[in-house]
Design an enzyme around this catalytic site. Structure first.
Site, PDB file in Angstrom:
ATOM      1  N   ARG A  60       2.317  -3.596   7.722  1.00 17.32           N
ATOM      2  CA  ARG A  60       3.470  -3.869   6.851  1.00 17.32           C
ATOM      3  C   ARG A  60       4.155  -5.174   7.250  1.00 17.32           C
ATOM      4  NH1 ARG A  60       9.016  -1.485   7.179  1.00 17.32           N
ATOM      5  NH2 ARG A  60      10.069  -2.089   5.242  1.00 17.32           N
TER       6      ARG A  60
ATOM      7  N   HIS B 284       4.548  -8.197   4.572  1.00 14.79           N
ATOM      8  CA  HIS B 284       5.851  -8.700   4.118  1.00 14.79           C
ATOM      9  C   HIS B 284       6.089 -10.146   4.549  1.00 14.79           C
ATOM     10  CE1 HIS B 284       8.020  -4.804   2.822  1.00 14.79           C
ATOM     11  NE2 HIS B 284       6.704  -4.627   2.775  1.00 14.79           N
TER      12      HIS B 284
ATOM     13  N   TRP C  23       1.550   8.772   1.911  1.00 12.10           N
ATOM     14  CA  TRP C  23       0.736   8.762   0.700  1.00 12.10           C
ATOM     15  C   TRP C  23      -0.510   9.646   0.854  1.00 12.10           C
ATOM     16  CZ3 TRP C  23       3.259   4.405   2.454  1.00 12.10           C
ATOM     17  CH2 TRP C  23       4.095   3.730   1.555  1.00 12.10           C
TER      18      TRP C  23
END
Length: 341
Positions: free
Chosen positions: A98, A102, A247
């Site tokens: 992540r 980002h 998820w």
């Protein structure tokens, strides 16, 4: 006197004209302003000087690559910190992915600004952007590695950390090329709003938002869907994004499970006081964001979801290419490459 300092003083003496001297002075100050004055960062500060003096970029980088970073050792150090029993599902791998995502997803193909080159998330205001909530934890965990390897830029470290994490979690090999240069201050931060939101209130609005954000990065529909496959990893946190849950049931394993769950599971809106998200009817232990659901609501996105749900090898191959593109967008000085812009 170091070679770098000797070079800069010599260059200063031969600088001719006020424009050249101003360019040299600006470059030297930028180099000195760096929090970690590695060779790479000195190179960033000296580019203006080299251009003004006619030395060419090579003259500045002749000493900038020293000392040479042992990237094999860096890889080993990254792999050694991934397992962390008390963090989420026992690994910081998803967190490092992540961070790289980002840091890279801020690239704008039109203005040629943003991207992984610079590691500007070290500074405000970018560090405080809502989409980056919680990523201080990732940056903190990489500090010891950054301090250990002289000459290693944060920009390269963040991307390499994600590459190593993906591989260690069972994902594909992703080519890595060093040469990113850290920016010295927050003046290089990109504006807020370049990363995708989880929801835009309506299905058409959310679908359009996904394309608008990713097209700005230079991605197409296939690359968009491939990059969403990173949602096989990690989970959402209410204290960061406001959303909650993983998820997949194997959030520290890279696979095509995300796509299979999207198409084979029945999803309904979760009844709770938080933002709109979806949960599976066969246990309510998983979640999908409105942007995830958009991938099966838009026919162009859906056809790639179907492909990847059936073919993990194809997903891995396409993800590797898309993730390399994402993390190299806007990088001008990568070893052996010209960049994707």
């Amino acid at each position: 006197m170091t070679f770098a300092r000797s070079f800069l003083r010599s260059a200063a003496r031969v600088a001719k004209g006020p424009a050249a001297r101003r360019a040299f002075s600006t470059g030297a100050r930028a180099a000195a302003a760096s929090a970690r004055p590695t060779g790479y960062k000195l190179a960033a500060g000296g580019v203006a000087a080299a251009a003004a003096l006619g030395f060419g970029f090579g003259a500045v980088t002749a000493f900038a690559a020293e000392p040479k970073v042992d990237f094999a050792a860096v890889r080993k150090d990254i792999a050694a910190i991934l397992d962390e029993d008390n963090y989420d599902d026992g690994s910081i791998g998803p967190l490092l992915v992540r961070l790289a995502w980002h840091a890279s997803g801020t690239y704008d193909v039109t203005t040629k600004t943003g991207g992984s080159d610079g590691a500007t998330m070290r500074f405000t205001p970018e560090a405080a952007h809502g989409a980056n909530a919680g990523l201080a934890e990732a940056r903190k965990r990489l500090e010891k590695i950054a301090a250990k390897h002289t000459g290693l830029s944060y920009s390269d470290l963040w991307i390499l950390a994600s590459v190593v994490a993906i591989k260690e979690m069972g994902g594909p090999d992703i080519p890595f090329h060093a040469g990113r240069v850290d920016r010295p201050s927050g003046e290089w931060c990109t504006p807020d709003g370049r990363l995708p939101d989880a929801d835009k209130g309506t299905k058409p609005g959310t679908i359009a938002h996904i394309r608008q954000i990713f097209y700005c990065m230079g991605m197409n529909d296939q690359e968009i869907v491939a990059l969403f496959g990173a949602h096989a990893l990690g989970r959402c946190h209410t204290d960061r994004s406001g959303y909650d849950g993983p998820w997949t049931r194997a959030p520290t394993t890279m696979s095509n499970e995300y796509y299979r769950l999207l198409v084979e599971t029945k999803w309904v809106k979760k009844a709770w006081k938080g933002p709109v998200q979806y949960e599976n009817t066969d246990g309510a232990d998983l979640m999908m964001l409105p942007t995830d659901m958009a991938l099966i609501e838009d026919p162009e996105f859906k056809k790639w979801v179907d492909v990847y749900a059936k073919d993990e090898k194809k997903f891995f191959a396409d993800f590797s290419k898309a993730f390399q593109k994402l993390t190299e967008n806007g990088c001008r000085n990568l070893e052996g490459l010209k960049g994707w812009f």
